[in-house]
Design a protein around this motif. Sequence first.
Motif, mmCIF file in Angstrom:
data_model
loop_
_atom_site.group_PDB
_atom_site.id
_atom_site.type_symbol
_atom_site.label_atom_id
_atom_site.label_comp_id
_atom_site.label_asym_id
_atom_site.label_seq_id
_atom_site.Cartn_x
_atom_site.Cartn_y
_atom_site.Cartn_z
ATOM 1 N N GLY A 64 -19.212 -0.843 13.295
ATOM 2 C CA GLY A 64 -18.202 -0.722 14.332
ATOM 3 C C GLY A 64 -18.488 -1.451 15.625
ATOM 4 N N ALA A 65 -19.532 -2.265 15.693
ATOM 5 C CA ALA A 65 -19.885 -2.935 16.945
ATOM 6 C C ALA A 65 -18.857 -4.002 17.307
ATOM 7 N N ALA A 66 -18.718 -4.235 18.615
ATOM 8 C CA ALA A 66 -17.852 -5.297 19.126
ATOM 9 C C ALA A 66 -18.713 -6.450 19.605
ATOM 10 N N HIS A 67 -18.148 -7.660 19.559
ATOM 11 C CA HIS A 67 -18.848 -8.851 20.027
ATOM 12 C C HIS A 67 -17.932 -9.637 20.942
ATOM 13 N N ARG A 68 -18.459 -10.003 22.124
ATOM 14 C CA ARG A 68 -17.700 -10.784 23.088
ATOM 15 C C ARG A 68 -18.513 -11.982 23.536
ATOM 16 N N VAL A 69 -17.813 -13.103 23.766
ATOM 17 C CA VAL A 69 -18.446 -14.313 24.295
ATOM 18 C C VAL A 69 -17.893 -14.571 25.687
ATOM 19 N N LEU A 70 -18.771 -14.725 26.671
ATOM 20 C CA LEU A 70 -18.363 -14.993 28.045
ATOM 21 C C LEU A 70 -18.400 -16.497 28.279
ATOM 22 N N ASP A 71 -17.246 -17.085 28.453
ATOM 23 C CA ASP A 71 -17.134 -18.528 28.587
ATOM 24 C C ASP A 71 -18.008 -19.051 29.716
ATOM 25 N N ALA A 72 -18.648 -20.186 29.454
ATOM 26 C CA ALA A 72 -19.424 -20.946 30.438
ATOM 27 C C ALA A 72 -20.702 -20.262 30.886
ATOM 28 N N GLU A 73 -21.007 -19.084 30.353
ATOM 29 C CA GLU A 73 -22.239 -18.395 30.756
ATOM 30 C C GLU A 73 -23.417 -18.830 29.888
ATOM 31 N N THR A 74 -24.585 -18.919 30.521
ATOM 32 C CA THR A 74 -25.821 -19.223 29.818
ATOM 33 C C THR A 74 -26.621 -17.935 29.638
ATOM 34 N N HIS A 75 -27.828 -18.063 29.083
ATOM 35 C CA HIS A 75 -28.676 -16.881 28.904
ATOM 36 C C HIS A 75 -28.959 -16.219 30.247
ATOM 37 N N ASN A 76 -29.052 -17.023 31.297
ATOM 38 C CA ASN A 76 -29.222 -16.504 32.653
ATOM 39 C C ASN A 76 -27.844 -16.146 33.204
ATOM 40 N N VAL A 77 -27.307 -15.052 32.718
ATOM 41 C CA VAL A 77 -25.902 -14.705 32.947
ATOM 42 C C VAL A 77 -25.628 -14.354 34.410
ATOM 43 N N SER A 78 -24.421 -14.685 34.853
ATOM 44 C CA SER A 78 -23.986 -14.341 36.199
ATOM 45 C C SER A 78 -23.543 -12.880 36.246
ATOM 46 N N PRO A 79 -24.001 -12.120 37.220
ATOM 47 C CA PRO A 79 -23.526 -10.731 37.356
ATOM 48 C C PRO A 79 -22.011 -10.654 37.505
ATOM 49 N N ARG A 80 -21.404 -11.660 38.143
ATOM 50 C CA ARG A 80 -19.957 -11.663 38.334
ATOM 51 C C ARG A 80 -19.218 -11.662 36.999
ATOM 52 N N ALA A 81 -19.780 -12.350 36.001
ATOM 53 C CA ALA A 81 -19.160 -12.366 34.672
ATOM 54 C C ALA A 81 -19.521 -11.130 33.870
ATOM 55 N N LEU A 82 -20.717 -10.609 34.084
ATOM 56 C CA LEU A 82 -21.227 -9.505 33.278
ATOM 57 C C LEU A 82 -20.629 -8.156 33.670
ATOM 58 N N VAL A 83 -20.513 -7.894 34.949
ATOM 59 C CA VAL A 83 -20.108 -6.574 35.422
ATOM 60 C C VAL A 83 -18.764 -6.112 34.863
ATOM 61 N N PRO A 84 -17.703 -6.940 34.876
ATOM 62 C CA PRO A 84 -16.422 -6.450 34.333
ATOM 63 C C PRO A 84 -16.513 -6.031 32.868
ATOM 64 N N GLU A 85 -17.298 -6.756 32.075
ATOM 65 C CA GLU A 85 -17.452 -6.398 30.666
ATOM 66 C C GLU A 85 -18.159 -5.051 30.532
ATOM 67 N N LEU A 86 -19.197 -4.846 31.310
ATOM 68 C CA LEU A 86 -19.935 -3.588 31.244
ATOM 69 C C LEU A 86 -19.075 -2.423 31.738
ATOM 70 N N LEU A 87 -18.341 -2.654 32.809
ATOM 71 C CA LEU A 87 -17.492 -1.592 33.346
ATOM 72 C C LEU A 87 -16.440 -1.169 32.322
ATOM 73 N N GLU A 88 -15.793 -2.139 31.689
ATOM 74 C CA GLU A 88 -14.766 -1.821 30.696
ATOM 75 C C GLU A 88 -15.352 -1.033 29.523
ATOM 76 N N PHE A 89 -16.525 -1.481 29.043
ATOM 77 C CA PHE A 89 -17.123 -0.834 27.882
ATOM 78 C C PHE A 89 -17.652 0.557 28.204
ATOM 79 N N PHE A 90 -18.398 0.684 29.297
ATOM 80 C CA PHE A 90 -18.993 1.976 29.597
ATOM 81 C C PHE A 90 -17.979 2.992 30.117
ATOM 82 N N ALA A 91 -16.902 2.530 30.730
ATOM 83 C CA ALA A 91 -15.877 3.450 31.224
ATOM 84 C C ALA A 91 -15.213 4.212 30.070
ATOM 85 N N ARG A 92 -15.231 3.631 28.878
ATOM 86 C CA ARG A 92 -14.654 4.319 27.725
ATOM 87 C C ARG A 92 -15.447 5.561 27.345
ATOM 88 N N GLY A 93 -16.712 5.589 27.774
ATOM 89 C CA GLY A 93 -17.561 6.724 27.399
ATOM 90 C C GLY A 93 -17.339 7.938 28.275
#
Length: 268
Positions: free
Chosen positions: A239-268
């Motif tokens: 049941g896992a989900a997979h998302r790709v953040l466009d233009a991000e490298t392994h050294n990910v930008s917090p600006r790109a990461l935070v919305p994804e984390l907020l959306e996922f964890f808010a479901r809990g």
Amino acid sequence: MTAVLTGTVTSADGTTIVFDRCGTGPALVLVHGAFTDRSHPTFAHVAAALAPWFTVVNYDRRGRGASGDTRPYAVQREVEDLTAVIAAAGGSAMVFGGSSGAALALTAAARTAAVTRLALWEPPYHVDPTAPSLPRDLAARLADLAATGRRAEAVELFMTRAAEVPASAVAALRADPSWAAIEGLAHTLAYEAEVMGPGNALPTRTAASLNTPVLVLNGGASPAWMRNAGVALAKAVPGAAHRVLDAETHNVSPRALVPELLEFFARG
């Protein structure tokens, strides 16, 4: 400004683990990867950005920052550290892990029901031949180099073989003022190799055993082998989900990461 409170917890083997806590709401624990501790800008930014919705706990893994480092090392000790941090946060928590910290978080989630939701940023498993070729005894070699005072060699070995940093870039980094801090973490690189396992092989059975919601994230500008690993991991976890953040490298930008984390964890 969100208030940050620093606390400590004692792990099962007596090691003191130091953490920062901020925000209010459901507990969310952050697990960092190689060469970092709780002061790393990405994790500090993520903690501050998510604090309005969660009680965010950002801790120093053993051997880093202000935490202790009881020997001998074992991956299970790090699982116990994370479990102790979760206990201090209230007994259960959502967890975000980055890079090799994501692999540690995955391992912990398979061993304790205290992890209720799990988000993973690019755990560097090797699932195709384009991934870096690693010596099977990488952990032992890194540990020996650090223990015998050849800390710079340990850093260079890890950077060039595991992190795909060009040798010329490593040479330039050695002249940078940050090198002393990087070399100071050399003894923990063997820990990263232990967490990843021989050859950074995908832990298929561990992944398949998870029964908690999982989100796997990759950067669109990261090496293809990392994205392939993310896809393979998401397929292995029920049941896992997979998302790709466009233009991000392994050294990910917090600006790109935070919305994804907020959306996922808010479901809990």
